[in-house]
Design a protein around this motif. Structure first.
Motif, mmCIF file in Angstrom:
data_model
loop_
_atom_site.group_PDB
_atom_site.id
_atom_site.type_symbol
_atom_site.label_atom_id
_atom_site.label_comp_id
_atom_site.label_asym_id
_atom_site.label_seq_id
_atom_site.Cartn_x
_atom_site.Cartn_y
_atom_site.Cartn_z
ATOM 1 N N ALA A 162 0.834 -1.197 0.000
ATOM 2 C CA ALA A 162 0.000 0.000 0.000
ATOM 3 C C ALA A 162 0.871 1.251 0.000
ATOM 4 O O ALA A 162 0.542 2.255 -0.636
ATOM 5 N N GLU A 163 1.993 1.167 0.703
ATOM 6 C CA GLU A 163 2.889 2.334 0.762
ATOM 7 C C GLU A 163 3.482 2.622 -0.617
ATOM 8 O O GLU A 163 3.627 3.784 -1.017
ATOM 9 N N ARG A 185 3.082 6.026 -2.871
ATOM 10 C CA ARG A 185 4.179 6.815 -3.460
ATOM 11 C C ARG A 185 3.933 7.036 -4.947
ATOM 12 O O ARG A 185 4.194 8.114 -5.484
ATOM 13 N N LEU A 186 3.431 6.011 -5.603
ATOM 14 C CA LEU A 186 3.146 6.138 -7.037
ATOM 15 C C LEU A 186 2.001 7.118 -7.278
ATOM 16 O O LEU A 186 2.004 7.867 -8.260
ATOM 17 N N ARG A 187 1.013 7.105 -6.364
ATOM 18 C CA ARG A 187 -0.098 8.033 -6.490
ATOM 19 C C ARG A 187 0.406 9.476 -6.344
ATOM 20 O O ARG A 187 0.006 10.369 -7.090
ATOM 21 N N VAL A 188 1.290 9.703 -5.385
ATOM 22 C CA VAL A 188 1.876 11.039 -5.195
ATOM 23 C C VAL A 188 2.665 11.447 -6.437
ATOM 24 O O VAL A 188 2.626 12.607 -6.857
ATOM 25 N N ALA A 189 3.356 10.484 -7.039
ATOM 26 C CA ALA A 189 4.116 10.775 -8.264
ATOM 27 C C ALA A 189 3.178 11.205 -9.396
ATOM 28 O O ALA A 189 3.498 12.104 -10.178
ATOM 29 N N ASP A 220 -0.515 -0.036 -13.035
ATOM 30 C CA ASP A 220 0.051 -1.378 -12.968
ATOM 31 C C ASP A 220 0.114 -1.873 -11.528
ATOM 32 O O ASP A 220 -0.231 -3.024 -11.235
ATOM 33 N N ALA A 221 0.568 -0.994 -10.622
ATOM 34 C CA ALA A 221 0.690 -1.389 -9.217
ATOM 35 C C ALA A 221 -0.678 -1.652 -8.596
ATOM 36 O O ALA A 221 -0.877 -2.653 -7.893
ATOM 37 N N GLU A 222 -1.633 -0.787 -8.875
ATOM 38 C CA GLU A 222 -2.955 -0.947 -8.276
ATOM 39 C C GLU A 222 -3.652 -2.192 -8.822
ATOM 40 O O GLU A 222 -4.358 -2.890 -8.100
ATOM 41 N N GLN A 223 -3.462 -2.454 -10.118
ATOM 42 C CA GLN A 223 -4.065 -3.659 -10.698
ATOM 43 C C GLN A 223 -3.491 -4.911 -10.044
ATOM 44 O O GLN A 223 -4.200 -5.886 -9.809
ATOM 45 N N SER A 224 -2.193 -4.881 -9.780
ATOM 46 C CA SER A 224 -1.543 -6.026 -9.131
ATOM 47 C C SER A 224 -2.110 -6.272 -7.739
ATOM 48 O O SER A 224 -2.049 -7.396 -7.222
#
Lengths: 111, 100
Positions: free
Chosen positions: A19-20, A24-28, B43-47
């Motif tokens: 989740a963390e 981080r990707l969401r913030v990016a 990609d991360a959320e789908q995973s």
């Protein structure tokens, strides 16, 4: 005697993102969206200024559009060519640039 | 006198062209960075099993926040982001099907 053991097929374990990590990707994405919005606004201002200058010189809207596309497409849009997935987005950007130009050309001058 | 104003006009136009070119390239680069960031996020959320609908909703709300700080919001970017999410989601599903 060889023991032939049935081996289970190798399964590639791809760890699930935490989740963390997703946060981080969401913030990016937030930061990238902010930079994109700012740069598009700056581009819109430049297009408006370019259009106004040419219009006030007596250039017709068709020639303003041609001049604008000549400047932008000849030097900048080859950048898009290396990203095939960008073509759809590139055409939308082209349309937006043309729209900004025409809107500004026919905007009534304010005192 | 006319020559001077013509020369000044030419210089102004040349400067405007330079600014226009620079800002176009900056906008394109920023758009590509955004596309890549969206790709990694999707990609991360789908995973993790997040549905496409939720992913798209999150990306659109991120865009809405970013555009609140900008003078002019555009529907074009929102549509672009949705299309990217669908494109990447489709690729991800196709890859999962191939590994089965």
């Amino acid at each position: 005697m060889e023991e032939e053991t049935q081996r289970a097929p190798l399964s590639l374990h791809i760890p699930t993102p935490s989740a963390e990590h997703c946060e981080r990707l969401r913030v990016a994405v937030e930061q990238a969206a902010s930079r994109s919005a700012e740069s598009m606004e700056a581009l819109r201002v430049a297009i408006r200024e370019f259009t106004v200058v040419l219009r006030d010189e007596g250039t017709t809207p068709e020639l303003v559009l041609i001049a604008l596309k000549t400047v932008i497409y000849n030097r900048s849009f080859p950048t898009i060519a290396v990203h095939p997935t960008e073509w759809a987005g590139g055409s939308r950007l082209h349309e937006k640039i043309s729209t900004w130009c025409i809107e500004e050309f026919f905007r009534e001058k304010t005192a | 006198m006319k020559d001077k104003s013509k020369a000044a006009s030419g210089i102004l136009r040349s400067e405007l062209q330079e600014v226009l070119t620079h800002r176009t390239e900056t906008a394109i680069a920023a758009r590509i960075d955004l596309r890549d960031a969206v790709c990694r996020y999707v990609d991360a959320e789908q995973s993790r099993g997040t549905s496409l609908a939720i992913i798209i909703g999150t990306v659109k709300s991120i865009l809405a926040e970013a555009e609140e700080e900008s003078v002019h919001a555009t529907d074009e970017l929102a549509q672009q982001l949705v299309d990217w999410c669908r494109q990447f989601h489709g690729k991800h599903l196709a890859m999962l099907e191939e590994t089965r």
